[in-house]
Design a protein around this motif. Sequence first.
Motif, PDB file in Angstrom:
ATOM      1  N   PRO A 358       0.783  -1.137   0.034  1.00 14.38           N
ATOM      2  CA  PRO A 358       0.033  -0.303  -0.514  1.00 14.38           C
ATOM      3  C   PRO A 358       0.910   1.550  -0.187  1.00 14.38           C
ATOM      4  CG  PRO A 358      -0.683  -1.509   1.782  1.00 14.38           C
ATOM      5  CD  PRO A 358       0.599  -1.684   1.020  1.00 14.38           C
ATOM      6  N   MET A 359       0.306   2.077  -0.944  1.00 20.62           N
ATOM      7  CA  MET A 359       1.048   3.531  -1.030  1.00 20.62           C
ATOM      8  C   MET A 359      -0.017   4.840  -0.711  1.00 20.62           C
ATOM      9  SD  MET A 359       1.729   3.500  -5.304  1.00 20.62           S
ATOM     10  CE  MET A 359       2.456   1.563  -4.399  1.00 20.62           C
ATOM     11  N   VAL A 360       0.765   5.796  -0.520  1.00 20.43           N
ATOM     12  CA  VAL A 360       0.366   7.088  -0.616  1.00 20.43           C
ATOM     13  C   VAL A 360       1.290   8.162  -0.895  1.00 20.43           C
ATOM     14  CG1 VAL A 360      -0.993   9.070   1.489  1.00 20.43           C
ATOM     15  CG2 VAL A 360      -0.529   6.524   1.589  1.00 20.43           C
ATOM     16  N   TYR A 361       0.004   8.964  -2.401  1.00 19.18           N
ATOM     17  CA  TYR A 361       0.809   9.650  -3.080  1.00 19.18           C
ATOM     18  C   TYR A 361       0.522  11.381  -2.381  1.00 19.18           C
ATOM     19  CZ  TYR A 361       3.621   7.325  -6.939  1.00 19.18           C
ATOM     20  OH  TYR A 361       4.298   6.654  -7.719  1.00 19.18           O
ATOM     21  N   LEU A 362       1.356  12.652  -2.205  1.00 22.94           N
ATOM     22  CA  LEU A 362       1.326  13.661  -1.618  1.00 22.94           C
ATOM     23  C   LEU A 362       1.498  14.544  -2.915  1.00 22.94           C
ATOM     24  CD1 LEU A 362       0.172  16.121   0.041  1.00 22.94           C
ATOM     25  CD2 LEU A 362       2.294  16.265   0.986  1.00 22.94           C
ATOM     26  N   PRO A 363       1.345  15.536  -4.225  1.00 23.87           N
ATOM     27  CA  PRO A 363       1.589  16.179  -5.146  1.00 23.87           C
ATOM     28  C   PRO A 363       2.941  17.211  -4.430  1.00 23.87           C
ATOM     29  CG  PRO A 363      -0.225  15.979  -5.140  1.00 23.87           C
ATOM     30  CD  PRO A 363      -0.127  15.543  -4.083  1.00 23.87           C
ATOM     31  N   VAL A 364       4.003  17.212  -4.767  1.00 22.99           N
ATOM     32  CA  VAL A 364       4.296  18.884  -3.812  1.00 22.99           C
ATOM     33  C   VAL A 364       4.978  19.390  -5.504  1.00 22.99           C
ATOM     34  CG1 VAL A 364       5.418  17.735  -1.916  1.00 22.99           C
ATOM     35  CG2 VAL A 364       6.721  17.982  -3.719  1.00 22.99           C
ATOM     36  N   SER A 365       5.362  20.859  -5.298  1.00 19.61           N
ATOM     37  CA  SER A 365       6.252  21.806  -5.947  1.00 19.61           C
ATOM     38  C   SER A 365       7.218  22.319  -5.310  1.00 19.61           C
ATOM     39  CB  SER A 365       4.917  22.901  -6.900  1.00 19.61           C
ATOM     40  OG  SER A 365       4.483  23.690  -6.468  1.00 19.61           O
ATOM     41  N   GLY A 366       8.422  22.664  -6.101  1.00 20.28           N
ATOM     42  CA  GLY A 366       9.686  23.646  -5.652  1.00 20.28           C
ATOM     43  C   GLY A 366      10.967  22.199  -5.962  1.00 20.28           C
ATOM     44  N   LYS A 367      11.930  23.373  -6.118  1.00 19.57           N
ATOM     45  CA  LYS A 367      12.819  22.264  -6.559  1.00 19.57           C
ATOM     46  C   LYS A 367      13.921  22.713  -4.576  1.00 19.57           C
ATOM     47  CE  LYS A 367      16.503  24.439  -8.641  1.00 19.57           C
ATOM     48  NZ  LYS A 367      17.593  24.924  -7.477  1.00 19.57           N
ATOM     49  N   ASP A 368      14.940  23.755  -4.124  1.00 18.40           N
ATOM     50  CA  ASP A 368      15.319  23.231  -2.799  1.00 18.40           C
ATOM     51  C   ASP A 368      13.611  23.244  -1.802  1.00 18.40           C
ATOM     52  OD1 ASP A 368      17.609  23.465  -4.162  1.00 18.40           O
ATOM     53  OD2 ASP A 368      17.402  26.191  -3.986  1.00 18.40           O
ATOM     54  N   LEU A 369      14.134  21.821  -1.320  1.00 16.72           N
ATOM     55  CA  LEU A 369      12.423  22.223  -0.408  1.00 16.72           C
ATOM     56  C   LEU A 369      13.176  21.262   1.624  1.00 16.72           C
ATOM     57  CD1 LEU A 369       9.776  20.326  -2.386  1.00 16.72           C
ATOM     58  CD2 LEU A 369       9.799  22.476  -1.759  1.00 16.72           C
ATOM     59  N   GLU A 507       1.444   4.267  11.831  1.00 16.13           N
ATOM     60  CA  GLU A 507       0.362   5.488  11.176  1.00 16.13           C
ATOM     61  C   GLU A 507       1.872   6.165  10.959  1.00 16.13           C
ATOM     62  OE1 GLU A 507      -2.403   4.999  15.208  1.00 16.13           O
ATOM     63  OE2 GLU A 507      -0.202   6.224  15.265  1.00 16.13           O
ATOM     64  N   ILE A 508       1.712   7.611  10.311  1.00 15.90           N
ATOM     65  CA  ILE A 508       2.597   8.997   9.961  1.00 15.90           C
ATOM     66  C   ILE A 508       1.707  10.003  10.397  1.00 15.90           C
ATOM     67  CG2 ILE A 508       2.719  10.009   7.413  1.00 15.90           C
ATOM     68  CD1 ILE A 508       2.781   7.548   6.544  1.00 15.90           C
ATOM     69  N   ASP A 509       2.226  10.847  10.827  1.00 14.68           N
ATOM     70  CA  ASP A 509       2.438  12.337  11.058  1.00 14.68           C
ATOM     71  C   ASP A 509       2.572  13.758  10.932  1.00 14.68           C
ATOM     72  OD1 ASP A 509      -0.606  13.955  12.318  1.00 14.68           O
ATOM     73  OD2 ASP A 509       0.415  13.351  14.466  1.00 14.68           O
ATOM     74  N   ASP A 510       2.713  14.504  10.853  1.00 13.09           N
ATOM     75  CA  ASP A 510       3.547  15.838  11.221  1.00 13.09           C
ATOM     76  C   ASP A 510       3.996  15.915   9.795  1.00 13.09           C
ATOM     77  OD1 ASP A 510       2.182  16.771  13.515  1.00 13.09           O
ATOM     78  OD2 ASP A 510       3.546  15.450  14.906  1.00 13.09           O
ATOM     79  N   ILE A 511       2.925  15.439   8.595  1.00 14.37           N
ATOM     80  CA  ILE A 511       4.009  16.460   7.371  1.00 14.37           C
ATOM     81  C   ILE A 511       4.585  17.497   6.826  1.00 14.37           C
ATOM     82  CG2 ILE A 511       4.325  15.944   4.482  1.00 14.37           C
ATOM     83  CD1 ILE A 511       1.386  13.481   5.375  1.00 14.37           C
ATOM     84  N   HIS A 512       5.505  18.265   6.815  1.00 12.40           N
ATOM     85  CA  HIS A 512       5.689  19.464   6.627  1.00 12.40           C
ATOM     86  C   HIS A 512       6.573  19.629   5.176  1.00 12.40           C
ATOM     87  CE1 HIS A 512       4.876  21.497  10.299  1.00 12.40           C
ATOM     88  NE2 HIS A 512       4.542  19.958  10.857  1.00 12.40           N
ATOM     89  N   VAL A 513       5.966  20.244   4.292  1.00  9.83           N
ATOM     90  CA  VAL A 513       7.126  20.906   3.206  1.00  9.83           C
ATOM     91  C   VAL A 513       6.712  22.414   2.983  1.00  9.83           C
ATOM     92  CG1 VAL A 513       7.442  20.198   1.017  1.00  9.83           C
ATOM     93  CG2 VAL A 513       6.153  18.942   2.151  1.00  9.83           C
ATOM     94  N   GLU A 514       7.953  22.750   2.759  1.00  9.28           N
ATOM     95  CA  GLU A 514       8.471  24.168   2.454  1.00  9.28           C
ATOM     96  C   GLU A 514       9.643  24.471   1.958  1.00  9.28           C
ATOM     97  OE1 GLU A 514       7.882  25.863   6.420  1.00  9.28           O
ATOM     98  OE2 GLU A 514      10.381  25.106   7.437  1.00  9.28           O
ATOM     99  N   PRO A 515       9.734  25.553   1.491  1.00 10.62           N
ATOM    100  CA  PRO A 515      11.293  25.956   0.524  1.00 10.62           C
ATOM    101  C   PRO A 515      12.516  26.036   1.367  1.00 10.62           C
ATOM    102  CG  PRO A 515       9.567  27.279  -0.017  1.00 10.62           C
ATOM    103  CD  PRO A 515       9.088  26.694   1.050  1.00 10.62           C
ATOM    104  N   SER A 516      13.205  25.134   1.145  1.00 12.91           N
ATOM    105  CA  SER A 516      14.265  25.109   1.896  1.00 12.91           C
ATOM    106  C   SER A 516      16.147  26.275   2.355  1.00 12.91           C
ATOM    107  CB  SER A 516      14.941  23.798   1.726  1.00 12.91           C
ATOM    108  OG  SER A 516      15.623  24.004   1.168  1.00 12.91           O
ATOM    109  N   ALA A 517      16.336  26.984   3.019  1.00 12.43           N
ATOM    110  CA  ALA A 517      17.343  28.235   3.231  1.00 12.43           C
ATOM    111  C   ALA A 517      18.503  27.144   2.281  1.00 12.43           C
ATOM    112  CB  ALA A 517      17.300  28.376   4.574  1.00 12.43           C
ATOM    113  N   PRO A 518      19.455  28.079   2.034  1.00 12.58           N
ATOM    114  CA  PRO A 518      20.706  28.001   0.715  1.00 12.58           C
ATOM    115  C   PRO A 518      21.260  26.865   2.173  1.00 12.58           C
ATOM    116  CG  PRO A 518      19.983  30.120   0.341  1.00 12.58           C
ATOM    117  CD  PRO A 518      19.113  29.509   1.657  1.00 12.58           C
ATOM    118  N   MET A 519      22.459  25.626   1.671  1.00 16.63           N
ATOM    119  CA  MET A 519      22.992  24.765   2.114  1.00 16.63           C
ATOM    120  C   MET A 519      24.294  26.006   3.011  1.00 16.63           C
ATOM    121  SD  MET A 519      23.210  21.010   2.154  1.00 16.63           S
ATOM    122  CE  MET A 519      21.013  19.959   2.040  1.00 16.63           C
ATOM    123  N   PRO A 520      25.053  25.796   4.144  1.00 13.28           N
ATOM    124  CA  PRO A 520      25.433  26.925   4.724  1.00 13.28           C
ATOM    125  C   PRO A 520      27.837  25.943   3.280  1.00 13.28           C
ATOM    126  CG  PRO A 520      25.692  25.242   6.481  1.00 13.28           C
ATOM    127  CD  PRO A 520      24.785  25.450   5.221  1.00 13.28           C
TER     128      PRO A 520
END
Length: 520
Positions: A358-369, A507-520
Amino acid sequence: MTPQAMRSRVFLIPLLFFTSLRAADELPEPTISWEYPPVMTGSRVEVYRTIGDVKLNAHIFEPEDHAKTDRRPAAVFFFGGGWKGGTPGQFLPQCLHLAKRGMVAISVDYHVKSRHNVFPQDCVRDAKAAIRWVRANAERLGVDPDRIVAGGGSAGGHLAAATALLPGFEDDDNKGVSSAPNAMLLFNPAVVLAPADGHPDLLTAEKFADIRERCDGRPQEVSPYHFVRAGLPPSIIFHGTNDEAVSFPTVQLFQKVMSAAGNRCELKAYEGQPHGFFNPGRWKDEAGAGAKLHYYKTLAEVDAFLESLDYLTPAPIVETFDAGFDAKRFTTPIPNKNTEVRDGVLWTRGSSGGKYPPMVYLPVSGKDLAISFRYRHLGQGGMLWFFVDGDDGFGSVDHMLRVKLLRDGVQLQVDSHSLDPNHPLRQKQERPADKVSGAYRLNEFLPLERADLGANAWHTVKLVFSGESVAMSVDDKLWSKTLSRANFNAGKRKLLWMQNGGEKGIEIDDIHVEPSAPMP
């Protein structure tokens, strides 16, 4: 709604909400202007080109907080009309939308047959002049000269493609400034204007004769298909399969040769749709309702494409599966026989009965996430397999990185792509090439890295993508790794959780996806 329920919502751009609706009357009416001269609400006008007594206008749409010191991406749109007519108002709603998203959007006028007695070659000169004008005036316009998108529909789609592919047709205004865009948005574009070797039945003789007459007997010199080569800007095409004006097989061929040359070229096929299917306000009744729906759907795909290039900033996703859970955010139907939301978490279990768990798909967009989630097992044994899917570099979407969370450690698999059928990392020689891009999936298996994930406790997984690198961790210091691969520097499109947790499940919880800051 309670604060807890508000916290559980998936916060995405409104267009993803619009595209989940079924009835056109539930969608806002786009602002339109089909007359000429157009009424371009929300714009200001500058003249970008003057020939004789003809002044060609650029209708400029800016974000509310725009300043000349900004370096924002810009989109330049060319209207359709067979190089004979048309209005810059065709792309008024798209311009308004992109300005709200933070871009400078510009819809330009150009010479056409009915008003100026010209040929497509003259239209191409105008289009190239428009791109040069934006780039030459980038500092004054608050535009990034290295992030200029050319877009258009039908003949305007041809012009957008022509600015990137055709040599020549450069005039003296802003001489020395490049007229090539950095990306293309092509709506039912005319990209094959002359016979293509090896494809004798692509268009009828009558159609080619009509194009030849329109092009003053010289169609091949303005035919984008005939100038495909490596190193062209990324592009996305929207086209109806029942297009009676610009045959669908022409864009299929164009996409195929673009991808074969190593260019990113996506084709979004709209089954059964006619020419101009995305234009709101052109038809009434059922056809008009369909056009409005397709306008919003293509706009959502435009957003995702531009987000993958970092031209638009994707809105963050926060999903905690509480009272406000919206199943439409996932492409996997929820609930289903294996997966449901209960007690504020996503519970997935059992066997799918097919080839894969079994699988679950979530669409996202962006390059650096930056991506994070929590999971826990409820039974003994089992594993959770987490996938990040993205642009394959050849016009399609496929797996990019797989993180297998076993009970005794973490195993990584990197999936990249190549047009070489004999590549030593090709996944299973019998696996065919991608139907869209023609690329073969390559597999790189990394060794298992030991970590104690045996307890049925909550574990926090984090991945931070930045350019070609990703920093990963489980429970912060329990396991961590930074990995660099060229294929990571691409748009992210989907997240996939595949589980083998038995009947008690995971169980799966607390999914967060957001633009990331550049790595040092």
